[in-house]
Design a protein around this motif. Structure first.
Motif, PDB file in Angstrom:
ATOM      1  N   GLU A  48       0.849  -1.193   0.000  1.00  0.00           N
ATOM      2  CA  GLU A  48       0.000   0.000   0.000  1.00  0.00           C
ATOM      3  C   GLU A  48       0.878   1.234   0.000  1.00  0.00           C
ATOM      4  OE1 GLU A  48      -3.664   2.111   2.445  1.00  0.00           O
ATOM      5  OE2 GLU A  48      -2.877   0.194   3.136  1.00  0.00           O
ATOM      6  N   VAL A  49       0.590   2.144  -0.935  1.00  0.00           N
ATOM      7  CA  VAL A  49       1.343   3.382  -1.060  1.00  0.00           C
ATOM      8  C   VAL A  49       0.382   4.565  -1.015  1.00  0.00           C
ATOM      9  CG1 VAL A  49       3.195   2.326  -2.409  1.00  0.00           C
ATOM     10  CG2 VAL A  49       1.265   3.358  -3.594  1.00  0.00           C
ATOM     11  N   GLN A  50       0.941   5.752  -0.831  1.00  0.00           N
ATOM     12  CA  GLN A  50       0.125   6.961  -0.826  1.00  0.00           C
ATOM     13  C   GLN A  50       0.844   8.061  -1.592  1.00  0.00           C
ATOM     14  OE1 GLN A  50      -0.281   9.461   2.788  1.00  0.00           O
ATOM     15  NE2 GLN A  50      -2.474   9.050   2.571  1.00  0.00           N
ATOM     16  N   LEU A  51       0.122   8.672  -2.516  1.00  0.00           N
ATOM     17  CA  LEU A  51       0.626   9.853  -3.221  1.00  0.00           C
ATOM     18  C   LEU A  51       0.326  11.070  -2.362  1.00  0.00           C
ATOM     19  CD1 LEU A  51      -0.507   9.042  -6.852  1.00  0.00           C
ATOM     20  CD2 LEU A  51       1.840   9.209  -6.044  1.00  0.00           C
ATOM     21  N   GLN A  52       1.291  11.970  -2.275  1.00  0.00           N
ATOM     22  CA  GLN A  52       1.138  13.143  -1.424  1.00  0.00           C
ATOM     23  C   GLN A  52       1.502  14.408  -2.191  1.00  0.00           C
ATOM     24  OE1 GLN A  52       3.929  11.958   1.612  1.00  0.00           O
ATOM     25  NE2 GLN A  52       2.364  10.896   2.792  1.00  0.00           N
ATOM     26  N   GLY A  53       1.325  15.546  -1.554  1.00  0.00           N
ATOM     27  CA  GLY A  53       1.693  16.827  -2.152  1.00  0.00           C
ATOM     28  C   GLY A  53       0.781  17.198  -3.299  1.00  0.00           C
ATOM     29  N   SER A  54       1.350  17.694  -4.380  1.00  0.00           N
ATOM     30  CA  SER A  54       0.535  18.146  -5.502  1.00  0.00           C
ATOM     31  C   SER A  54      -0.219  16.997  -6.167  1.00  0.00           C
ATOM     32  CB  SER A  54       1.384  18.893  -6.533  1.00  0.00           C
ATOM     33  OG  SER A  54       2.309  18.027  -7.137  1.00  0.00           O
ATOM     34  N   CYS A  55       0.159  15.768  -5.864  1.00  0.00           N
ATOM     35  CA  CYS A  55      -0.556  14.615  -6.407  1.00  0.00           C
ATOM     36  C   CYS A  55      -2.011  14.584  -5.932  1.00  0.00           C
ATOM     37  CB  CYS A  55       0.128  13.310  -6.008  1.00  0.00           C
ATOM     38  SG  CYS A  55       1.764  13.108  -6.729  1.00  0.00           S
ATOM     39  N   SER A  56      -2.283  15.217  -4.792  1.00  0.00           N
ATOM     40  CA  SER A  56      -3.645  15.216  -4.269  1.00  0.00           C
ATOM     41  C   SER A  56      -4.598  15.995  -5.151  1.00  0.00           C
ATOM     42  CB  SER A  56      -3.672  15.776  -2.844  1.00  0.00           C
ATOM     43  OG  SER A  56      -3.279  17.131  -2.841  1.00  0.00           O
ATOM     44  N   SER A  57      -4.070  16.894  -5.974  1.00  0.00           N
ATOM     45  CA  SER A  57      -4.944  17.668  -6.853  1.00  0.00           C
ATOM     46  C   SER A  57      -4.680  17.372  -8.329  1.00  0.00           C
ATOM     47  CB  SER A  57      -4.756  19.169  -6.584  1.00  0.00           C
ATOM     48  OG  SER A  57      -3.428  19.544  -6.865  1.00  0.00           O
ATOM     49  N   CYS A  58      -3.929  16.331  -8.605  1.00  0.00           N
ATOM     50  CA  CYS A  58      -3.563  16.029  -9.985  1.00  0.00           C
ATOM     51  C   CYS A  58      -4.624  15.154 -10.648  1.00  0.00           C
ATOM     52  CB  CYS A  58      -2.204  15.322 -10.017  1.00  0.00           C
ATOM     53  SG  CYS A  58      -1.655  14.911 -11.687  1.00  0.00           S
ATOM     54  N   ALA A  59      -4.989  15.524 -11.846  1.00  0.00           N
ATOM     55  CA  ALA A  59      -6.025  14.795 -12.581  1.00  0.00           C
ATOM     56  C   ALA A  59      -5.606  13.385 -12.958  1.00  0.00           C
ATOM     57  CB  ALA A  59      -6.404  15.573 -13.838  1.00  0.00           C
ATOM     58  N   GLY A 103      -1.465  19.373 -11.654  1.00  0.00           N
ATOM     59  CA  GLY A 103      -2.631  20.030 -12.230  1.00  0.00           C
ATOM     60  C   GLY A 103      -3.816  19.992 -11.306  1.00  0.00           C
ATOM     61  N   TYR A 104      -4.301  21.117 -10.869  1.00  0.00           N
ATOM     62  CA  TYR A 104      -5.419  21.171  -9.942  1.00  0.00           C
ATOM     63  C   TYR A 104      -6.721  20.847 -10.655  1.00  0.00           C
ATOM     64  CZ  TYR A 104      -8.932  22.924  -6.755  1.00  0.00           C
ATOM     65  OH  TYR A 104     -10.033  23.037  -5.930  1.00  0.00           O
ATOM     66  N   VAL A 105      -7.464  19.944 -10.065  1.00  0.00           N
ATOM     67  CA  VAL A 105      -8.781  19.598 -10.581  1.00  0.00           C
ATOM     68  C   VAL A 105      -9.748  19.664  -9.401  1.00  0.00           C
ATOM     69  CG1 VAL A 105     -10.211  17.812 -11.630  1.00  0.00           C
ATOM     70  CG2 VAL A 105      -7.836  18.055 -12.317  1.00  0.00           C
ATOM     71  N   PRO A 106     -10.700  20.611  -9.437  1.00  0.00           N
ATOM     72  CA  PRO A 106     -11.637  20.710  -8.322  1.00  0.00           C
ATOM     73  C   PRO A 106     -12.419  19.404  -8.171  1.00  0.00           C
ATOM     74  CG  PRO A 106     -11.843  22.586  -9.810  1.00  0.00           C
ATOM     75  CD  PRO A 106     -10.946  21.595 -10.472  1.00  0.00           C
ATOM     76  N   ARG A 107     -12.619  19.000  -6.958  1.00  0.00           N
ATOM     77  CA  ARG A 107     -13.364  17.769  -6.682  1.00  0.00           C
ATOM     78  C   ARG A 107     -14.846  18.086  -6.637  1.00  0.00           C
ATOM     79  NH1 ARG A 107     -10.089  13.785  -6.006  1.00  0.00           N
ATOM     80  NH2 ARG A 107      -8.048  14.147  -5.146  1.00  0.00           N
ATOM     81  N   ALA A 108     -15.615  17.249  -7.275  1.00  0.00           N
ATOM     82  CA  ALA A 108     -17.064  17.397  -7.238  1.00  0.00           C
ATOM     83  C   ALA A 108     -17.604  16.482  -6.148  1.00  0.00           C
ATOM     84  CB  ALA A 108     -17.674  17.030  -8.584  1.00  0.00           C
ATOM     85  N   ASP A 109     -18.359  17.026  -5.243  1.00  0.00           N
ATOM     86  CA  ASP A 109     -18.983  16.221  -4.182  1.00  0.00           C
ATOM     87  C   ASP A 109     -20.397  15.890  -4.614  1.00  0.00           C
ATOM     88  OD1 ASP A 109     -16.740  16.290  -2.528  1.00  0.00           O
ATOM     89  OD2 ASP A 109     -17.329  18.251  -1.732  1.00  0.00           O
ATOM     90  N   TYR A 110     -20.561  14.697  -5.123  1.00  0.00           N
ATOM     91  CA  TYR A 110     -21.867  14.272  -5.615  1.00  0.00           C
ATOM     92  C   TYR A 110     -22.621  13.569  -4.542  1.00  0.00           C
ATOM     93  CZ  TYR A 110     -20.061  15.300 -10.216  1.00  0.00           C
ATOM     94  OH  TYR A 110     -19.538  15.926 -11.310  1.00  0.00           O
TER      95      TYR A 110
END
Length: 110
Positions: A48-59, A103-110
């Motif tokens: 199990e791995v986790q992406l951090q930093g700008s990866c949290s907003s990357c498309a 790349g920032y991608v706004p998250r949609a909360d559906y």
């Protein structure tokens, strides 16, 4: 919580995964992100791995996990059967943006 080198307890397979993650990290860090090893289940072959930093907003963070990190780990360590990954979503847009070119991608909360 992430794994660091001091938690190996002389387990060669865990050490191999950690060293492979350390080899991959500079490529992720080049885009302002980071890669952390969260857990290794040697018996089940699950990493199990986790992406951090700008990866949290990357498309394309899911593509990075599957086509990049999972492919490399499973290709080099034949005992690994599954690579699970997540993204640290604790950063807001400004903090993520300040870390690099992700790349920032706004998250949609559906």
């Amino acid at each position: 919580m992430t794994i660091d080198q001091s938690t190996f307890q002389d387990n060669d397979r865990t050490r191999d995964v950690f060293e492979l993650i350390e080899m991959i990290r500079p490529a992720v860090q080049a885009d302002g992100g980071d890669l952390a090893l969260v857990s290794v289940d040697v018996e089940a072959g699950v990493v199990e791995v986790q992406l951090q930093g700008s990866c949290s907003s990357c498309a394309i963070s899911s593509v990075t996990l599957q086509a990049g990190i999972e492919r490399i780990i499973k290709g080099r360590l034949d005992w690994v059967t599954e690579v699970r990954g997540g993204v640290d979503e604790s950063l807001d847009f400004e903090s993520s943006y300040s870390l690099g070119r992700g790349g920032y991608v706004p998250r949609a909360d559906y």
